[in-house]
Design a protein around this motif. Structure first.
Motif, PDB file in Angstrom:
ATOM      1  N   LYS A  74      14.338  50.716  44.585  1.00  0.00           N
ATOM      2  CA  LYS A  74      13.334  50.652  45.646  1.00  0.00           C
ATOM      3  C   LYS A  74      12.993  52.045  46.197  1.00  0.00           C
ATOM      4  O   LYS A  74      11.896  52.264  46.670  1.00  0.00           O
ATOM      5  N   SER A 205      20.894  53.963  55.696  1.00  0.00           N
ATOM      6  CA  SER A 205      20.408  55.037  54.828  1.00  0.00           C
ATOM      7  C   SER A 205      20.443  56.388  55.539  1.00  0.00           C
ATOM      8  O   SER A 205      20.286  56.465  56.749  1.00  0.00           O
ATOM      9  N   GLY A 242      23.179  55.054  51.014  1.00  0.00           N
ATOM     10  CA  GLY A 242      23.279  55.762  52.281  1.00  0.00           C
ATOM     11  C   GLY A 242      23.574  57.243  52.168  1.00  0.00           C
ATOM     12  O   GLY A 242      23.475  57.971  53.159  1.00  0.00           O
ATOM     13  N   GLU A 280      25.404  52.133  45.252  1.00  0.00           N
ATOM     14  CA  GLU A 280      23.969  51.879  45.045  1.00  0.00           C
ATOM     15  C   GLU A 280      23.130  53.018  45.641  1.00  0.00           C
ATOM     16  O   GLU A 280      22.324  52.794  46.541  1.00  0.00           O
ATOM     17  N   ARG A 283      18.174  57.198  47.749  1.00  0.00           N
ATOM     18  CA  ARG A 283      17.685  58.486  48.241  1.00  0.00           C
ATOM     19  C   ARG A 283      18.374  59.682  47.581  1.00  0.00           C
ATOM     20  O   ARG A 283      17.725  60.636  47.159  1.00  0.00           O
ATOM     21  N   TYR A 377      11.447  56.813  49.091  1.00  0.00           N
ATOM     22  CA  TYR A 377      10.788  56.093  50.186  1.00  0.00           C
ATOM     23  C   TYR A 377       9.501  56.781  50.632  1.00  0.00           C
ATOM     24  O   TYR A 377       9.257  56.974  51.817  1.00  0.00           O
TER      25      TYR A 377
HETATM   26  C1  LIG Z   1      18.074  50.477  50.279  1.00  0.00           C
HETATM   27  C2  LIG Z   1      19.339  50.030  49.671  1.00  0.00           C
HETATM   28  C3  LIG Z   1      20.091  50.912  48.878  1.00  0.00           C
HETATM   29  C4  LIG Z   1      19.751  52.372  48.721  1.00  0.00           C
HETATM   30  O1  LIG Z   1      20.028  53.052  49.888  1.00  0.00           O
HETATM   31  P1  LIG Z   1      19.959  54.658  49.990  1.00  0.00           P
HETATM   32  O2  LIG Z   1      20.217  54.922  51.409  1.00  0.00           O
HETATM   33  O3  LIG Z   1      18.621  55.079  49.523  1.00  0.00           O
HETATM   34  O4  LIG Z   1      21.037  55.189  49.110  1.00  0.00           O
HETATM   35  C5  LIG Z   1      21.223  50.416  48.273  1.00  0.00           C
HETATM   36  N1  LIG Z   1      21.605  49.125  48.428  1.00  0.00           N
HETATM   37  C6  LIG Z   1      20.909  48.255  49.172  1.00  0.00           C
HETATM   38  C7  LIG Z   1      21.379  46.864  49.293  1.00  0.00           C
HETATM   39  C8  LIG Z   1      19.761  48.688  49.841  1.00  0.00           C
HETATM   40  O5  LIG Z   1      19.090  47.835  50.620  1.00  0.00           O
END
Ligand SMILES: *Cc1c(COP(=O)(O)O)cnc(C)c1O
Length: 397
Positions: A74, A205, A242, A280, A283, A377
């Protein structure tokens, strides 16, 4: 999209800046890349540097060698980015059947995908079963009933609610089961014919506060212990995303290397050797790779300052100012004495203002304004052509 768009107090935090210049060679490399591309392409365009995608991926692997990264698409679902990560051997985090289709079409292996939206439509669950994407997250009982009906035997991780202190985008306002209910939910999953594998969390995040991760790991280990005592052996901890990046050249207080070191230590202290860790990141992997290049299409003098109107704005690739609560550093190819100025987007809407107080040189129509570290984003949440202004072309270099 499952980024939470709710504002929280923490969104008011501004980056801490330090007075020193970014490395000169980096700037000149970027600016010659921009100049070369301007000869062949119209603005606005977003350059995505493959070398930076690779660098960030390797950095993650090196700092957290025991953690398998699932790129959260995303953040930026551009096919060229996904293909680059497939080549690097990455796994993927998707939030919908449509995102799943996208990564599968580009060649990702189903076993390397996590369906990490805790709320899934039954159509999307059926799709996941058909394409054998087995690993999913959930945070509530109704979701378990849905999963057991449409995807019996699915592997499930319970997402718990954890502290998001200091994170720029809060995610625990909308997602996560109370940790006290986690074991109950996992046991329920088992009773319903699902395979409970572990715990997942997301600290919010752009989480510069490592304590969020350390605490969340401690809470997770408590759930692992409780499950073990009750005869349920859990195997996976998903530490979510995050991981923070620098948006400004002179920003301080962001140190992924130090942060990951503490996370690694905590994992070692709290969990058995055979527990698997996944993450996951979104960013962290794509943010630093993106450079948005725009041009001034008009200027005026209002409220005692110069106003510059760019050919990209809030409705386009600067949508992160709204949805991601992000602030960017506006840079120009032109040098010279700096004046307090305002920068706005091209649409017929006052809301489409990017900054009311930027220190930049005097600019002329046609001059370039560019922003680094804007790969995540940004284009992902841009509208397609509000007022007839198209979003930036994405160019992988
Ligand atoms: C948005 C999201 C991420 C990615 O988060 P970042 O802060 O960009 O690393 C990972 N897992 C889930 C469930 C999310 O909603």
């Amino acid at each position: 999209m499952h980024t939470n768009t709710l504002l929280s107090e923490s969104t008011q935090i501004k980056p801490k800046l330090q007075k020193f210049k970014s490395s000169k060679s980096d700037t000149s490399g970027i600016e010659s890349l921009i100049r070369a591309t301007l000869k062949r392409r119209c603005t606005p365009f977003m350059l995505i540097r493959r070398s930076v995608l690779e660098k960030q991926y390797e950095r993650f692997r090196k700092c957290l060698p025991n953690v398998t990264p699932y790129y959260a698409i995303k953040a930026n679902p551009h096919p060229g980015i996904i293909k680059t990560f497939i080549k690097l051997g990455a796994n993927f985090d998707v939030a919908s059947a449509s995102e799943m289709k996208q990564v599968l079409r580009l060649g990702a292996t189903p076993s390397k995908i996590i369906f990490a939206n805790t709320i899934k439509s039954h159509e999307d669950i059926i799709f996941s079963r058909k394409r054998r994407v087995r690993l999913v997250t959930f945070d509530n009982e109704p979701e378990l009933y849905k999963l057991s009906k449409y995807y019996p035997g699915a592997n499930v991780l319970v997402r718990i609610k954890v502290a998001n202190i200091g994170s720029v985008v809060e995610l625990s306002l909308k997602f996560g089961a109370d940790p006290e209910h986690a074991f109950f939910l996992l046991r329920k999953a088992k009773a319903l014919g699902l395979v409970p594998l572990g715990v997942s969390f997301h600290v919010g995040s752009q989480s510069t506060n490592v304590e969020n991760y350390l605490q969340a790991l401690e809470i997770s280990s408590g759930i692992f212990d409780e499950a073990k005592k009750n005869g349920l052996s859990l195997k996976i901890v998903d530490i979510g995303g995050g991981f923070p990046i620098q948006h400004f050249d002179s920003e301080i207080g962001i140190n992924f290397e130090r942060m990951s070191c503490q996370i690694k230590k905590q994992m070692k202290a709290l969990f058995d050797k055979n527990v698997r860790f996944i993450a996951e990141p979104g960013r962290f992997l794509v943010g630093p790779a993106g450079i948005l290049v725009t041009q001034v299409i008009g200027r005026t003098f209002r409220n005692n300052k110069n106003y510059y109107y760019l050919n990209d704005g809030i409705y386009g690739d600067f949508s992160g100012i709204i949805f991601d609560h992000c602030r960017y550093e506006f840079k120009t190819l032109r040098r010279g004495q700096k004046f307090l100025s305002a920068i706005a987007g091209p649409t017929c809407d006052s809301f489409d203002t990017l900054s009311m107080n930027e220190e930049i040189p005097e600019l002329y129509v046609g001059d370039v304004v560019y922003v680094k570290n804007i790969g995540a984003y940004s284009c992902a949440s841009a509208t397609r052509g509000f007022n007839g202004f198209p979003p930036a072309e994405i160019i992988l270099v």
